[in-house]
Design a protein around this motif. Structure first.
Motif, PDB file in Angstrom:
ATOM      1  N   LEU A  34       0.860  -1.184   0.000  1.00 31.83           N
ATOM      2  CA  LEU A  34       0.000   0.000   0.000  1.00 31.83           C
ATOM      3  C   LEU A  34       0.896   1.233   0.000  1.00 31.83           C
ATOM      4  CD1 LEU A  34      -2.529  -1.110   2.787  1.00 31.83           C
ATOM      5  CD2 LEU A  34      -2.881  -1.245   0.315  1.00 31.83           C
ATOM      6  N   LEU A  35       0.865   1.977  -1.086  1.00 26.05           N
ATOM      7  CA  LEU A  35       1.655   3.203  -1.193  1.00 26.05           C
ATOM      8  C   LEU A  35       0.744   4.390  -0.940  1.00 26.05           C
ATOM      9  CD1 LEU A  35       4.181   4.872  -1.952  1.00 26.05           C
ATOM     10  CD2 LEU A  35       3.449   4.695  -4.350  1.00 26.05           C
ATOM     11  N   GLY A  36       1.006   5.117   0.163  1.00 29.93           N
ATOM     12  CA  GLY A  36       0.220   6.306   0.473  1.00 29.93           C
ATOM     13  C   GLY A  36       0.759   7.505  -0.265  1.00 29.93           C
ATOM     14  N   THR A  37      -0.064   8.106  -1.098  1.00 25.40           N
ATOM     15  CA  THR A  37       0.394   9.219  -1.930  1.00 25.40           C
ATOM     16  C   THR A  37      -0.210  10.538  -1.472  1.00 25.40           C
ATOM     17  OG1 THR A  37      -1.414   8.944  -3.533  1.00 25.40           O
ATOM     18  CG2 THR A  37       0.618   7.703  -3.936  1.00 25.40           C
ATOM     19  N   ASP A  58       3.011  -7.974  -9.877  1.00 23.02           N
ATOM     20  CA  ASP A  58       2.314  -8.594 -11.011  1.00 23.02           C
ATOM     21  C   ASP A  58       0.967  -7.933 -11.286  1.00 23.02           C
ATOM     22  OD1 ASP A  58       1.119  -9.527  -8.724  1.00 23.02           O
ATOM     23  OD2 ASP A  58       1.580 -11.639  -9.080  1.00 23.02           O
ATOM     24  N   ALA A  59       0.656  -6.838 -10.570  1.00 21.90           N
ATOM     25  CA  ALA A  59      -0.544  -6.030 -10.836  1.00 21.90           C
ATOM     26  C   ALA A  59      -0.404  -4.698 -10.107  1.00 21.90           C
ATOM     27  CB  ALA A  59      -1.812  -6.748 -10.374  1.00 21.90           C
ATOM     28  N   VAL A  60      -1.061  -3.666 -10.641  1.00 27.43           N
ATOM     29  CA  VAL A  60      -1.051  -2.340 -10.026  1.00 27.43           C
ATOM     30  C   VAL A  60      -2.496  -1.916  -9.788  1.00 27.43           C
ATOM     31  CG1 VAL A  60      -0.424   0.085 -10.277  1.00 27.43           C
ATOM     32  CG2 VAL A  60       1.127  -1.694 -11.124  1.00 27.43           C
ATOM     33  N   ALA A  61      -2.834  -1.635  -8.538  1.00 29.05           N
ATOM     34  CA  ALA A  61      -4.174  -1.175  -8.178  1.00 29.05           C
ATOM     35  C   ALA A  61      -4.134   0.330  -7.921  1.00 29.05           C
ATOM     36  CB  ALA A  61      -4.669  -1.906  -6.936  1.00 29.05           C
ATOM     37  N   VAL A  62      -5.192   1.025  -8.311  1.00 25.80           N
ATOM     38  CA  VAL A  62      -5.248   2.474  -8.133  1.00 25.80           C
ATOM     39  C   VAL A  62      -6.555   2.872  -7.466  1.00 25.80           C
ATOM     40  CG1 VAL A  62      -3.691   3.088 -10.018  1.00 25.80           C
ATOM     41  CG2 VAL A  62      -6.116   2.722 -10.499  1.00 25.80           C
ATOM     42  N   GLU A  63      -6.489   3.938  -6.689  1.00 25.40           N
ATOM     43  CA  GLU A  63      -7.666   4.469  -5.998  1.00 25.40           C
ATOM     44  C   GLU A  63      -8.527   5.241  -6.991  1.00 25.40           C
ATOM     45  OE1 GLU A  63      -8.777   8.077  -3.108  1.00 25.40           O
ATOM     46  OE2 GLU A  63      -6.812   7.189  -2.698  1.00 25.40           O
ATOM     47  N   ALA A 232      -0.614  -1.164  -4.586  1.00 27.34           N
ATOM     48  CA  ALA A 232      -1.858  -0.393  -4.502  1.00 27.34           C
ATOM     49  C   ALA A 232      -1.533   1.064  -4.225  1.00 27.34           C
ATOM     50  CB  ALA A 232      -2.756  -0.952  -3.406  1.00 27.34           C
ATOM     51  N   VAL A 233      -1.872   1.936  -5.173  1.00 26.82           N
ATOM     52  CA  VAL A 233      -1.597   3.366  -5.059  1.00 26.82           C
ATOM     53  C   VAL A 233      -2.863   4.045  -4.530  1.00 26.82           C
ATOM     54  CG1 VAL A 233      -0.858   5.442  -6.279  1.00 26.82           C
ATOM     55  CG2 VAL A 233      -0.014   3.200  -7.017  1.00 26.82           C
TER      56      VAL A 233
END
Length: 413
Positions: A34-37, A58-63, A232-233
């Motif tokens: 979990l990357l807090g931006t 192997d996957a990128v999730a976005v808010e 997860a961004v």
């Protein structure tokens, strides 16, 4: 029981970057970073790029929800909006609120010299370049807005609506305190908190529910696709809540929880009956008035027509509508106010859209025109939305004013 690891990454070495908070959670046989931006920090976009480049995911999730994702990858999609369908489905107010919210965020981005959603754009672009799936894990913004609407009393809804309008009118710069808050929070929370009398009214549908929703979506993706490591961004305001969700309250049935959080709470049964009770009262007043005297009955009907039609026409005129649209407001309001399922705004906005069809250039200028009060009146798309709102508001006020007038006449008879 899931476990939680926490780490804070070092800065990228550039003078304008800052440490970006990261939490790594374990779920099943995989893990999620979990990357807090910070939505106003270029460092966040740089960190997203850096992490994807490691090749560890192997996957990128976005808010993002599908609607917000579409707005980012296809900014011209708004030009294809079917305005008649929006009006027919009663979505004009929701679209207007979304545009006002977008204008607020656009003004925020311009002050900081960044592109709105820069870190999300980088995540999508770099994930696609690396041939990684892009997972949209946030709840639809329309659903969130409706749940916010149902979570606060009606008098506070007025404050939020007034705040949205004020955000368009205001040209003030963000203060130092507001800047720090924007850096730490969620972009929607940062926007709506400007309009709420009590931020706690918004916390559950705006933050806590979305923490749980995104955690459920990530759990579902891991189980169904066997992802070993997802990046997860998400906004920094969601970081701790999502991490706690994985650690303390793991979701056993993500599909069921997602469905629950996507449900729009039904309105109170009393709210459904109130408009019809008003109609019954008005019609009974007409009947009683004519029973007393034809002159009294005619006077009541004339008051109803002049007040409801007149105030709806005034609201339409404030939005600088076509003269025939103003006339249609005057003629339609006395009848639509006696049928709660049909609003004066639907009729008047449809007439305006027919008389002054928006041009492609109006749709293309929406992002820039909605950042100023003048732009809302100059752009035919937003002007039609204003006509819908103001004509409906005028008719609603007229209903109560005329109703009290009828009551006074009955009381004095």
């Amino acid at each position: 029981m899931t476990t939680l690891e926490e780490q804070t990454t070092a800065s990228t070495g550039k003078s304008d970057t800052q440490d970006e908070p990261i939490k790594i959670v374990k779920t099943g046989n995989g893990s999620i970073t979990l990357l807090g931006t910070a939505h106003v920090s270029k460092a966040s976009a740089d960190k997203v790029q850096e992490l994807i480049a490691t090749g560890q995911y192997d996957a990128v999730a976005v808010e993002l929800c599908p609607s917000r994702h579409k707005a980012i990858v296809n900014p011209d999609a708004m030009a294809k909006m079917d305005l008649f369908q929006v009006i027919k489905n009663g979505q004009a107010s929701m679209v207007a609120a979304s545009l006002a919210l977008g204008a607020f965020q656009q003004r925020m981005a311009e002050q900081f010299g960044i592109e709105p959603g820069a870190e999300m754009r980088v995540a999508i672009k770099d994930a696609q370049a690396a041939q990684l799936p892009v997972l949209l894990i946030d709840r639809e913004i329309g659903t969130t807005m409706k749940r916010i609407y149902h979570s606060v009393p009606w008098w506070k809804r007025i404050n939020i609506f007034a705040g949205l309008i004020a955000s368009v009118i205001s040209q003030e710069k963000f203060s130092a305190a507001e800047i720090e808050k924007l850096k730490e929070g969620d972009v929607l929370e940062s926007s709506f908190s400007q309009f709420a009398e009590n931020e706690q009214d918004l916390f559950r549908p705006l933050i806590r529910e979305r923490d749980e929703y995104m955690a459920a979506r990530l759990t579902k993706e891991c189980r169904e696709n066997n992802y070993r490591h997802i990046l997860a961004v998400v906004g920094a305001g969601h970081l701790n809540g999502m991490a706690r969700q994985f650690e303390e309250h793991p979701i056993d049935n993500p599909d069921e929880r997602i469905a629950q959080l996507d449900t729009i709470p039904p309105p109170s049964p009393w709210l459904k009956f109130i408009p019809w009770l008003i109609v019954v009262f008005i019609l009974a007043g007409f009947v009683f008035g004519f029973m007393q005297s034809p002159d009294i009955g005619i006077s009541m009907v004339m008051d109803w027509v002049l007040i409801t039609g007149g105030l709806s026409a005034v609201g339409t005129a404030i939005a600088f509508a076509h003269p025939l649209s103003i006339l249609s407001a005057f003629l339609a309001a006395p009848f639509t106010t006696l049928h709660p399922a049909i609003g004066a705004g639907m009729v008047v906005a449809a007439v305006e859209a027919y008389l002054r069809k928006p041009k492609v250039s109006d749709f293309n200028r929406l992002r820039t025109d909605t950042t100023s009060l003048k732009g809302w009146w100059n752009n035919q798309v937003t002007r039609i939305l204003l006509i819908f709102i103001f004509s409906s508001l005028g008719a609603a006020i007229g209903t109560y004013v005329a109703g009290f007038r009828i009551f006074e006449q009955l009381s004095g008879s």
